[in-house]
Design a protein around this motif. Structure first.
Motif, PDB file in Angstrom:
ATOM      1  N   THR A  56       0.829  -1.203   0.000  1.00 34.88           N
ATOM      2  CA  THR A  56       0.000   0.000   0.000  1.00 34.88           C
ATOM      3  C   THR A  56       0.863   1.252   0.000  1.00 34.88           C
ATOM      4  N   PRO A  57       0.843   2.051  -1.060  1.00 33.62           N
ATOM      5  CA  PRO A  57       1.614   3.293  -1.069  1.00 33.62           C
ATOM      6  C   PRO A  57       0.973   4.350  -0.174  1.00 33.62           C
ATOM      7  N   LEU A  58       1.793   5.050   0.593  1.00 33.38           N
ATOM      8  CA  LEU A  58       1.303   6.098   1.483  1.00 33.38           C
ATOM      9  C   LEU A  58       1.932   7.455   1.196  1.00 33.38           C
ATOM     10  N   LEU A  59       3.202   7.448   0.820  1.00 32.41           N
ATOM     11  CA  LEU A  59       3.943   8.699   0.677  1.00 32.41           C
ATOM     12  C   LEU A  59       4.707   8.703  -0.631  1.00 32.41           C
ATOM     13  N   VAL A  60       4.558   9.788  -1.390  1.00 34.47           N
ATOM     14  CA  VAL A  60       5.300   9.989  -2.632  1.00 34.47           C
ATOM     15  C   VAL A  60       6.274  11.145  -2.411  1.00 34.47           C
ATOM     16  N   LEU A  61       7.541  10.900  -2.676  1.00 38.69           N
ATOM     17  CA  LEU A  61       8.557  11.951  -2.590  1.00 38.69           C
ATOM     18  C   LEU A  61       8.970  12.333  -3.998  1.00 38.69           C
ATOM     19  N   GLU A  62       8.769  13.594  -4.352  1.00 38.99           N
ATOM     20  CA  GLU A  62       9.110  14.115  -5.674  1.00 38.99           C
ATOM     21  C   GLU A  62      10.390  14.928  -5.557  1.00 38.99           C
ATOM     22  N   GLY A  63      11.475  14.397  -6.097  1.00 38.46           N
ATOM     23  CA  GLY A  63      12.773  15.030  -5.933  1.00 38.46           C
ATOM     24  C   GLY A  63      13.025  16.156  -6.924  1.00 38.46           C
ATOM     25  N   ASP A  64      13.636  17.234  -6.437  1.00 37.14           N
ATOM     26  CA  ASP A  64      14.006  18.369  -7.283  1.00 37.14           C
ATOM     27  C   ASP A  64      15.143  19.092  -6.585  1.00 37.14           C
ATOM     28  N   VAL A  65      16.355  18.916  -7.088  1.00 34.63           N
ATOM     29  CA  VAL A  65      17.518  19.515  -6.426  1.00 34.63           C
ATOM     30  C   VAL A  65      17.468  21.035  -6.465  1.00 34.63           C
ATOM     31  N   ASP A  66      16.678  21.587  -7.360  1.00 30.60           N
ATOM     32  CA  ASP A  66      16.567  23.042  -7.459  1.00 30.60           C
ATOM     33  C   ASP A  66      15.345  23.589  -6.718  1.00 30.60           C
ATOM     34  N   ALA A  67      14.635  22.729  -5.997  1.00 33.68           N
ATOM     35  CA  ALA A  67      13.428  23.179  -5.302  1.00 33.68           C
ATOM     36  C   ALA A  67      13.779  24.222  -4.246  1.00 33.68           C
ATOM     37  N   PRO A  68      13.167  25.393  -4.303  1.00 33.11           N
ATOM     38  CA  PRO A  68      13.453  26.416  -3.288  1.00 33.11           C
ATOM     39  C   PRO A  68      12.804  26.045  -1.961  1.00 33.11           C
ATOM     40  N   THR A  69      13.323  26.610  -0.904  1.00 32.25           N
ATOM     41  CA  THR A  69      12.688  26.411   0.386  1.00 32.25           C
ATOM     42  C   THR A  69      11.306  27.065   0.375  1.00 32.25           C
ATOM     43  N   ARG A  70      10.408  26.509   1.149  1.00 34.49           N
ATOM     44  CA  ARG A  70       9.067  27.086   1.277  1.00 34.49           C
ATOM     45  C   ARG A  70       9.172  28.469   1.910  1.00 34.49           C
ATOM     46  N   HIS A  71       8.531  29.431   1.285  1.00 33.52           N
ATOM     47  CA  HIS A  71       8.553  30.790   1.820  1.00 33.52           C
ATOM     48  C   HIS A  71       7.817  30.825   3.146  1.00 33.52           C
ATOM     49  N   GLN A  72       8.300  31.632   4.076  1.00 35.49           N
ATOM     50  CA  GLN A  72       7.719  31.655   5.411  1.00 35.49           C
ATOM     51  C   GLN A  72       6.267  32.128   5.428  1.00 35.49           C
ATOM     52  N   SER A  73       5.817  32.776   4.366  1.00 32.78           N
ATOM     53  CA  SER A  73       4.424  33.222   4.312  1.00 32.78           C
ATOM     54  C   SER A  73       3.519  32.233   3.589  1.00 32.78           C
ATOM     55  N   ALA A  74       4.102  31.155   3.020  1.00 32.25           N
ATOM     56  CA  ALA A  74       3.328  30.259   2.157  1.00 32.25           C
ATOM     57  C   ALA A  74       2.500  29.257   2.961  1.00 32.25           C
ATOM     58  N   ALA A  75       1.296  29.034   2.500  1.00 29.65           N
ATOM     59  CA  ALA A  75       0.454  27.974   3.043  1.00 29.65           C
ATOM     60  C   ALA A  75       1.054  26.621   2.661  1.00 29.65           C
ATOM     61  N   GLY A  76       0.503  25.556   3.252  1.00 28.03           N
ATOM     62  CA  GLY A  76       1.003  24.226   2.909  1.00 28.03           C
ATOM     63  C   GLY A  76       0.811  23.247   4.041  1.00 28.03           C
ATOM     64  N   LEU A  77       1.817  22.429   4.258  1.00 22.27           N
ATOM     65  CA  LEU A  77       1.712  21.330   5.217  1.00 22.27           C
ATOM     66  C   LEU A  77       2.065  21.773   6.627  1.00 22.27           C
TER      67      LEU A  77
END
Length: 286
Positions: A56-77
């Motif tokens: 049973t899959p539960l978690l998908v990790l999508e890799g991106d070495v260029d992914a910026p950090t989440r901005h401190q004002s951004a909604a999300g997890l």
């Protein structure tokens, strides 16, 4: 088209499916969720990993070495909440955290016992086990009451069996979001999708289907004001038990002129704060 008799709320059996995270260091995150959380690697490539329990899959990790950090004002997890089936499994989880990582917190919520931690890229995690549903405290109107009390970690530790993997029956019990507006959250998840409010606390709301204590939580504690972006939450799934329930959701979305993308698996919506929700029928119910 088969339509359920109640088209206003989500039916019993609705649950959270997979959660996907947009990550920078795919190898490090894959190893973390394998070693600390106890998930098995079901699929792996240079760009993504799928982790779960048994088949049973539960978690998908999508890799991106260029992914910026989440901005401190951004909604999300706020956190992904992995539910284990027993106190022994929770004890084994505590042992893995103490052996390989750092515990961030622990609480008795009256409906569950929960451990909290943060992954190497700052994504929040809860790992918990439910008390029997018949023991959950309820208010006069039937809603579930949730509290936050100290957790006896010694008794949790004593229940451990030494298992290094999360056992069969582990799933994602709920997801907790950081949103910019609780009114917008309720307008979509309650008034449109059909979840029901179970509990509210200052600046947070918890909603569910079928009387569960909560499938989705949302808070504005950190005053997020921008849409989701950067590393962190990519998307999550809501699984409904049959095609009739999915059809009813689509009718409600159409009635509110909410843009929907239809896929082979179901529906994709970018809801308030541009958080992507995927809705499909539960494959385990087919």
């Amino acid at each position: 088209m088969t339509t359920p008799s109640n088209t206003d709320t989500l039916p019993q059996g609705t649950r959270i499916g997979r959660t996907a995270l947009h990550v920078n260091d795919l190898n490090e995150l894959t190893e973390f969720y394998r070693t600390v959380v106890g998930l098995s690697v079901l699929e792996e490539s240079d760009t993504h990993s799928v982790l779960g329990v048994a088949d049973t899959p539960l978690l998908v990790l999508e890799g991106d070495v260029d992914a910026p950090t989440r901005h401190q004002s951004a909604a999300g997890l706020y956190h992904t909440a992995f539910r284990v089936p027993s106190r022994a499994a929770l004890g084994d989880t505590l042992a893995r955290i103490r052996d390989h990582w750092q515990l961030g917190g622990a609480s008795d919520h009256w409906v569950s016992e929960a451990l909290y931690l943060t992954d190497p890229e700052g994504n929040g995690i809860e790992i918990y086990r439910d008390f029997p549903r018949e023991d959950w405290p309820r208010s006069d109107d039937g809603r579930v009451r949730i509290s936050t009390e100290p957790l006896d970690l010694d008794s949790i530790e004593a229940a451990a069996t030494g298992d290094t993997q999360a056992p069969p029956g582990t799933d994602i019990g709920h997801i907790h979001l950081e949103v910019s507006s609780l009114d917008a959250f309720r307008n979509f998840y309650v008034d449109t999708l059909g979840f029901e409010v179970q509990t509210t606390v200052p600046d947070a709301a918890f909603v569910s289907a079928g009387g569960y204590h909560h499938h989705i939580g949302a808070n504005t504690w950190h005053h997020r004001t921008a849409p989701v972006n950067g590393r962190g939450l990519s998307w999550f799934e809501v699984l409904v038990p049959n095609q009739g329930a999915l059809n009813a959701v689509q009718l409600r979305l159409d009635g509110r002129d909410i843009p929907v993308t239809e896929t082979d698996d179901g529906l994709v919506i970018h809801v308030p704060d541009e958080i992507e929700v995927r809705i499909r029928t539960d494959p385990s119910a087919l």
